[in-house]
Design an enzyme around this catalytic site. Structure first.
Site, PDB file in Angstrom:
ATOM      1  N   LYS A  54     -65.545  -5.241   9.435  1.00  0.00           N
ATOM      2  CA  LYS A  54     -64.519  -4.716  10.351  1.00  0.00           C
ATOM      3  C   LYS A  54     -63.435  -5.758  10.574  1.00  0.00           C
ATOM      4  O   LYS A  54     -62.248  -5.457  10.511  1.00  0.00           O
ATOM      5  CB  LYS A  54     -65.137  -4.355  11.707  1.00  0.00           C
ATOM      6  CG  LYS A  54     -65.838  -3.013  11.724  1.00  0.00           C
ATOM      7  CD  LYS A  54     -66.604  -2.832  13.021  1.00  0.00           C
ATOM      8  CE  LYS A  54     -67.618  -1.708  12.882  1.00  0.00           C
ATOM      9  NZ  LYS A  54     -68.716  -1.797  13.830  1.00  0.00           N
ATOM     10  N   GLN A  98     -70.630  -3.171  19.369  1.00  0.00           N
ATOM     11  CA  GLN A  98     -71.500  -2.822  18.246  1.00  0.00           C
ATOM     12  C   GLN A  98     -72.872  -2.339  18.747  1.00  0.00           C
ATOM     13  O   GLN A  98     -73.496  -2.990  19.587  1.00  0.00           O
ATOM     14  CB  GLN A  98     -71.664  -4.056  17.334  1.00  0.00           C
ATOM     15  CG  GLN A  98     -72.478  -3.826  16.086  1.00  0.00           C
ATOM     16  CD  GLN A  98     -71.784  -2.931  15.064  1.00  0.00           C
ATOM     17  OE1 GLN A  98     -70.559  -2.839  15.026  1.00  0.00           O
ATOM     18  NE2 GLN A  98     -72.564  -2.265  14.238  1.00  0.00           N
ATOM     19  N   ASP A 121     -64.168   3.892  19.351  1.00  0.00           N
ATOM     20  CA  ASP A 121     -65.377   4.545  18.820  1.00  0.00           C
ATOM     21  C   ASP A 121     -65.458   6.004  19.277  1.00  0.00           C
ATOM     22  O   ASP A 121     -66.207   6.798  18.707  1.00  0.00           O
ATOM     23  CB  ASP A 121     -66.627   3.837  19.364  1.00  0.00           C
ATOM     24  CG  ASP A 121     -67.299   2.943  18.336  1.00  0.00           C
ATOM     25  OD1 ASP A 121     -67.188   3.237  17.131  1.00  0.00           O
ATOM     26  OD2 ASP A 121     -67.946   1.975  18.758  1.00  0.00           O
TER      27      ASP A 121
HETATM   28  N1  GUN Z   1     -73.348   0.602  14.669  1.00  0.00           N
HETATM   29  C1  GUN Z   1     -73.344   1.203  13.457  1.00  0.00           C
HETATM   30  N2  GUN Z   1     -72.231   1.955  13.300  1.00  0.00           N
HETATM   31  C2  GUN Z   1     -71.523   1.819  14.435  1.00  0.00           C
HETATM   32  C3  GUN Z   1     -70.278   2.348  14.876  1.00  0.00           C
HETATM   33  O1  GUN Z   1     -69.588   3.119  14.188  1.00  0.00           O
HETATM   34  N3  GUN Z   1     -69.870   1.966  16.108  1.00  0.00           N
HETATM   35  C4  GUN Z   1     -70.600   1.129  16.887  1.00  0.00           C
HETATM   36  N4  GUN Z   1     -70.124   0.817  18.095  1.00  0.00           N
HETATM   37  N5  GUN Z   1     -71.762   0.629  16.519  1.00  0.00           N
HETATM   38  C5  GUN Z   1     -72.219   0.972  15.293  1.00  0.00           C
END
Ligand code: GUN
Length: 297
Positions: A54, A98, A121
């Site tokens: 990311k 996350q 998100d």
């Molecule tokens: N953990 C795995 N995929 C994601 C996601 O798309 N967003 C978040 N916040 N955590 C994750």
């Protein structure tokens, strides 16, 4: 006839370059640089890989990337305090905490402490409610990516029967809400549904998001259907090796479907690209600017 393979990797690359162009235009016209903050708690190896990817992609498309790493023992109060500081920071337009969070932390409380306008998100209860009622929301990245690929392949989705397998808050429920907004007839099936195969066989659009390796086989699929595989399952490949497979048994379904996303290289790459798109959208909305076209749902 074999299905068209929907190339999520290429689609995501195209989306990222549109985001990069939008970021450059925003800097040029308004002197604004969109910023994305990621909060990582603990040392989960998969989460570390996600967060690294990311951060890299955020910088590559010209945005500011902020990373906040907290130890696995960090208290809920410390995490809430980190989110509060990011909520107040004008350089931060998107916040992602996350998941999963350590077991001693109330993940819902943390997610709902994010400013909904910065919730890239789309997991905050306000955004879930806005999406469910057909209002302008931040839309969760994976369903948004699936919708973009479906629209690209099918054009209007109106009147099509979409079957979503899985009812998670992250994929199944928002996917169903988005498809309903596109005027699909939507069926959500889950572990307690009866005769799942027969329901899936009615689908013009079949979205599998259950986390069960290769569960969907050819006899579940209507000939010509568009099949979107959200699953990412690591399975034993023998000789001490592992491999990634989806929730769809690709080899058996590909000859029946009209189009299908592979795993890897289908939905996965779209998720981060949509996160970047959401961050740019959030920056535009926060500053009362027109939203770059084609990035939001
Ligand atoms: N953990 C795995 N995929 C994601 C996601 O798309 N967003 C978040 N916040 N955590 C994750």
């Amino acid at each position: 006839m074999a299905a068209e393979i929907i190339d999520g990797k290429a689609f995501a690359a195209g989306l990222r370059s549109r985001v990069a162009a939008g970021v450059a235009a925003m800097k040029e016209a308004h002197g604004l640089t969109p910023g994305l903050a990621v909060v990582l708690v603990g040392e989960d190896p998969a989460s570390q890989v996600y967060v690294r990817n990311k951060g890299r992609q955020t910088v590559e498309c010209g945005m500011l990337s902020f990373e906040h790493r907290l130890s696995a023992e960090a208290s809920e109060a410390e995490i809430l305090d980190t989110v509060a500081r990011l909520n107040a920071d004008p350089q931060v337009h998107g916040i992602l905490v996350q998941l999963p969070l350590p077991a001693h932390v109330d993940a819902e409380k943390v997610i709902n402490s994010i400013d909904p306008a910065k919730d890239v998100d789309g997991f905050h209860i306000s955004n879930a409610g806005l999406l469910a009622t057909g209002q302008k929301a931040m839309v969760p990245c994976t369903p948004l990516g699936c919708l973009m690929m479906l629209r690209d392949r099918l054009g209007s989705l109106s009147g099509l029967h979409a079957v979503v397998i899985g009812r998670s808050n992250i994929v199944g429920k928002p996917m169903a809400a988005l498809l309903l907004r596109e005027s699909c007839t939507v069926t959500v099936v889950h572990s307690r549904s009866r005769d799942i195969e027969a329901l899936c066989r009615q689908a013009d659009i079949l979205v599998a998001a259950v986390g069960r390796p290769r569960m969907v086989t050819a006899d579940w699929v209507k000939p010509g259907a568009t099949v979107i595989d959200v699953g990412i399952n690591r399975i034993d490949a023998g000789e001490g090796k592992t491999r990634l497979v989806g929730d769809v048994d690709f080899d058996s379904v590909a000859p029946v479907a009209g189009a299908i996303t592979p795993v890897p290289g289908g939905v996965g790459p779209m998720t981060i690209a949509c996160l970047l798109a959401n961050t740019l959208t959030a920056c535009a909305r926060a500053n009362g600017l027109p939203e770059p076209e084609g990035l939001a749902a």
